[in-house]
Enzyme design. Structure first.
Site, PDB file in Angstrom:
ATOM      1  N   HIS A 267     -17.231  86.855  23.293  1.00 44.46           N
ATOM      2  CA  HIS A 267     -16.361  86.032  22.365  1.00 44.46           C
ATOM      3  C   HIS A 267     -16.125  87.118  21.391  1.00 44.46           C
ATOM      4  O   HIS A 267     -16.853  88.304  21.271  1.00 44.46           O
ATOM      5  CB  HIS A 267     -17.656  84.877  21.828  1.00 44.46           C
ATOM      6  CG  HIS A 267     -16.773  83.920  21.103  1.00 44.46           C
ATOM      7  ND1 HIS A 267     -16.332  84.097  19.926  1.00 44.46           N
ATOM      8  CD2 HIS A 267     -16.026  82.776  21.451  1.00 44.46           C
ATOM      9  CE1 HIS A 267     -15.755  83.023  19.440  1.00 44.46           C
ATOM     10  NE2 HIS A 267     -15.488  82.349  20.628  1.00 44.46           N
ATOM     11  N   ASP A 317     -17.369  77.901  27.378  1.00 46.84           N
ATOM     12  CA  ASP A 317     -16.809  77.449  28.510  1.00 46.84           C
ATOM     13  C   ASP A 317     -17.755  77.542  29.745  1.00 46.84           C
ATOM     14  O   ASP A 317     -17.548  76.810  30.607  1.00 46.84           O
ATOM     15  CB  ASP A 317     -15.459  78.318  28.726  1.00 46.84           C
ATOM     16  CG  ASP A 317     -14.430  77.924  28.033  1.00 46.84           C
ATOM     17  OD1 ASP A 317     -14.113  76.699  27.612  1.00 46.84           O
ATOM     18  OD2 ASP A 317     -13.633  78.909  27.177  1.00 46.84           O
TER      19      ASP A 317
HETATM   20  N1  COA Z   1     -16.407  90.001  31.483  1.00 49.63           N
HETATM   21  C1  COA Z   1     -16.504  91.563  31.840  1.00 49.63           C
HETATM   22  N2  COA Z   1     -16.688  92.082  30.630  1.00 49.63           N
HETATM   23  C2  COA Z   1     -16.311  91.756  29.650  1.00 49.63           C
HETATM   24  C3  COA Z   1     -15.846  90.295  29.328  1.00 49.63           C
HETATM   25  C4  COA Z   1     -16.266  89.503  30.436  1.00 49.63           C
HETATM   26  N3  COA Z   1     -16.241  88.189  30.297  1.00 49.63           N
HETATM   27  N4  COA Z   1     -15.733  90.046  27.976  1.00 49.63           N
HETATM   28  C5  COA Z   1     -15.522  91.333  27.428  1.00 49.63           C
HETATM   29  N5  COA Z   1     -15.864  92.240  28.182  1.00 49.63           N
HETATM   30  C6  COA Z   1     -15.818  93.536  28.002  1.00 49.63           C
HETATM   31  C7  COA Z   1     -14.571  94.223  28.022  1.00 49.63           C
HETATM   32  O1  COA Z   1     -14.222  94.534  29.339  1.00 49.63           O
HETATM   33  C8  COA Z   1     -14.576  95.291  26.964  1.00 49.63           C
HETATM   34  O2  COA Z   1     -15.436  96.432  27.721  1.00 49.63           O
HETATM   35  P1  COA Z   1     -15.035  97.995  27.200  1.00 49.63           P
HETATM   36  O3  COA Z   1     -15.422  98.012  25.787  1.00 49.63           O
HETATM   37  O4  COA Z   1     -15.710  98.839  28.360  1.00 49.63           O
HETATM   38  O5  COA Z   1     -13.445  97.870  27.290  1.00 49.63           O
HETATM   39  C9  COA Z   1     -15.756  94.733  26.171  1.00 49.63           C
HETATM   40  O6  COA Z   1     -16.514  93.907  26.651  1.00 49.63           O
HETATM   41  C10 COA Z   1     -15.106  93.966  24.735  1.00 49.63           C
HETATM   42  O7  COA Z   1     -14.164  92.969  25.262  1.00 49.63           O
HETATM   43  P2  COA Z   1     -12.840  92.570  24.718  1.00 49.63           P
HETATM   44  O8  COA Z   1     -11.976  92.040  25.700  1.00 49.63           O
HETATM   45  O9  COA Z   1     -12.084  93.886  24.179  1.00 49.63           O
HETATM   46  O10 COA Z   1     -13.318  91.867  23.636  1.00 49.63           O
HETATM   47  P3  COA Z   1     -12.422  90.693  22.810  1.00 49.63           P
HETATM   48  O11 COA Z   1     -13.035  90.500  21.628  1.00 49.63           O
HETATM   49  O12 COA Z   1     -11.002  91.232  22.595  1.00 49.63           O
HETATM   50  O13 COA Z   1     -12.299  89.436  23.877  1.00 49.63           O
HETATM   51  C11 COA Z   1     -12.718  87.561  25.096  1.00 49.63           C
HETATM   52  C12 COA Z   1     -12.806  88.372  23.905  1.00 49.63           C
HETATM   53  C13 COA Z   1     -13.305  86.172  24.974  1.00 49.63           C
HETATM   54  C14 COA Z   1     -11.101  87.420  25.183  1.00 49.63           C
HETATM   55  C15 COA Z   1     -13.157  88.151  26.538  1.00 49.63           C
HETATM   56  O14 COA Z   1     -14.614  88.408  26.275  1.00 49.63           O
HETATM   57  C16 COA Z   1     -12.963  87.584  27.576  1.00 49.63           C
HETATM   58  O15 COA Z   1     -11.831  88.050  28.089  1.00 49.63           O
HETATM   59  N6  COA Z   1     -13.740  86.787  28.167  1.00 49.63           N
HETATM   60  C17 COA Z   1     -13.533  86.045  29.363  1.00 49.63           C
HETATM   61  C18 COA Z   1     -12.759  84.850  29.200  1.00 49.63           C
HETATM   62  C19 COA Z   1     -13.645  83.827  28.498  1.00 49.63           C
HETATM   63  O16 COA Z   1     -14.519  83.351  28.622  1.00 49.63           O
HETATM   64  N7  COA Z   1     -12.773  83.170  27.516  1.00 49.63           N
HETATM   65  C20 COA Z   1     -13.355  82.121  26.644  1.00 49.63           C
HETATM   66  C21 COA Z   1     -13.469  82.570  25.508  1.00 49.63           C
HETATM   67  S1  COA Z   1     -14.466  81.344  24.349  1.00 49.63           S
END
Ligand code: COA
Length: 380
Positions: A267, A317
């Site tokens: 998140h 979710d």
């Molecule tokens: N599965 C695996 N790795 C994850 C992850 C997940 N669901 N969510 C984050 N990470 C990892 C990223 O790959 C990143 O790793 P790194 O630092 O080695 O590159 C790190 O954690 C930070 O993630 P990031 O995507 O940059 O964080 P963000 O704040 O930009 O994104 C989300 C937040 C929600 C978009 C992201 O966690 C995600 O894509 N989750 C899956 C989709 C989801 O469940 N969405 C509903 C949100 S309520």
């Protein structure tokens, strides 16, 4: 300062950037707290109904008994959707994703509104009540149409949530089902500047109409990094259900090795357990018992396996899925159930934006070439 003319610190994805002031909800991502208009989400789930929470989010205070009765009655009277939209729904391809249908139907609602461009507070409030009342009807009608079943029209004697359940499934909910869905809608009702809410506010900030803002919000919600994750979660849970307990870690490890995101985890704001998860987990457990399922157990196992690899927390979710699955809601409808709840937050933010508007328009740093000599046609 000229756009593209400077080097600056860029907040990619607007991470940790505060862009406006709002009094609708407060999220403390460090300690895992969420409040709507100052009230803790746990208290609202325990003591309020979804209709009461809608009133709270729009007005800023909890309604008296009389105010709530009037509000509920007003909403009940607005549930029917125009016949033109019903006829239109029958013309759409049955394979269309229900969320695409929903945003299309809302656009059609805009076509039928002679006061489309009026954005005065009173009028926006009327339109917000219409959207809150009519979206469940649109969602339920599409479900019936794509299943080839006859439509079930709204009934005023049922509350907002019970009536939606009745129109969708063709039977009145049991008390436990109605409560579970109502509480789930409460936890989905509002969440600060989530991407969809921000999209709605950007749209409203151009003084465009409320339907445009809601269509933008639904379009953004559809994305798998936002509400779209809920549908993808169910796919993962179905896969994991077929595995032996020790194979779950391997499933997770493989995802990490392939650098695939695991849906339902991570998140932008919460750096600990999202308080909504405990609520949904409890509801899911009760429903699991009722329906003889083990969806919450699967979610718990998945959480353990993910946390062995990385300090990632489950998000709303993941634990919504056991509730929806036990209620019998098809996984491609999960995003629309999210929208049935979040319409309250979206419209509250749109009202707040119109009230104190400032066009939302950030800058970018230009990284392309400049001052290119225009080439003659034969030299291209
Ligand atoms: N599965 C695996 N790795 C994850 C992850 C997940 N669901 N969510 C984050 N990470 C990892 C990223 O790959 C990143 O790793 P790194 O630092 O080695 O590159 C790190 O954690 C930070 O993630 P990031 O995507 O940059 O964080 P963000 O704040 O930009 O994104 C989300 C937040 C929600 C978009 C992201 O966690 C995600 O894509 N989750 C899956 C989709 C989801 O469940 N969405 C509903 C949100 S309520």
């Amino acid at each position: 300062m000229k756009e593209g003319d400077f080097k600056t610190n860029i907040a990619f994805g607007l991470k940790d950037i505060v862009v406006l002031k709002s009094s609708i909800s407060r999220i403390d991502g460090e300690s895992g707290k969420l409040e709507y208009q100052g009230y803790n989400i746990k208290d609202l789930v325990n003591y309020s109904t979804f209709e009461e929470v809608a009133f709270l989010l729009w007005h800023g205070y909890l309604p008296s008994k009389k105010e709530l009765n009037n509000f509920s009655q007003d909403l009940a009277e607005r549930r029917k959707i125009p016949l033109k939209i019903v006829e239109f729904l029958y013309t759409l391809p049955k394979i269309t994703h229900p969320t695409v249908i929903l945003r299309t139907a809302i656009s059609y609602l805009a076509c039928l509104d002679p006061k489309l461009k009026i954005i005065e507070e009173k009028e926006i409030f009327e339109k917000s009540k219409n959207l809150l009342a009519k979206i469940p009807t649109m969602v339920a009608f599409w479900q019936r149409i794509r299943e080839g079943k006859s439509l079930i029209y709204p009934v005023p004697e049922l509350n907002h949530t019970e009536n939606f359940f009745y129109m969708f499934f063709g039977r009145k909910p049991r008390k436990i089902e109605a409560k579970a869905l109502d509480k789930t809608l409460i936890v989905h009702a509002e969440h600060g500047l989530a991407a969809s809410t921000f999209a709605a506010r950007i749209t409203a900030s151009t003084l465009s109409d409320i339907y445009a803002a809601i269509v933008a919000a639904i379009g953004v919600l559809f994305g798998p990094l936002h509400g779209g994750a809920s549908q993808a979660v169910m796919k993962s849970l179905m896969e994991i259900k077929m595995l032996k307990k020790r194979e779950i870690q391997k499933w997770v490890d493989k995802k990490f090795e392939k650098k695939e995101k695991i849906m339902g985890f991570g998140h932008r704001v919460y750096k600990t357990f999202d308080p909504r998860i405990k609520i949904l987990r409890e509801i899911g457990k009760k429903l699991d018992k009722l329906k003889n399922n083990n969806w919450v157990f699967i979610c718990d196992q998945l959480t353990k396996a993910v946390q062995k690899r990385k300090n990632l927390f489950p998000n709303i979710d993941l634990y919504s899925a056991p509730v929806y699955a036990n209620l019998g809601i098809p996984d491609d409808m999960f995003i629309n159930i999210f929208a049935i709840g979040r319409i309250v937050g979206w419209t509250a933010h749109i009202m707040e934006q119109y009230k104190n508007n400032k066009l939302i328009r950030p800058l970018h740093e230009y990284i392309g070439k400049t001052n290119k000599k225009y080439p003659k046609k034969r030299k291209r």
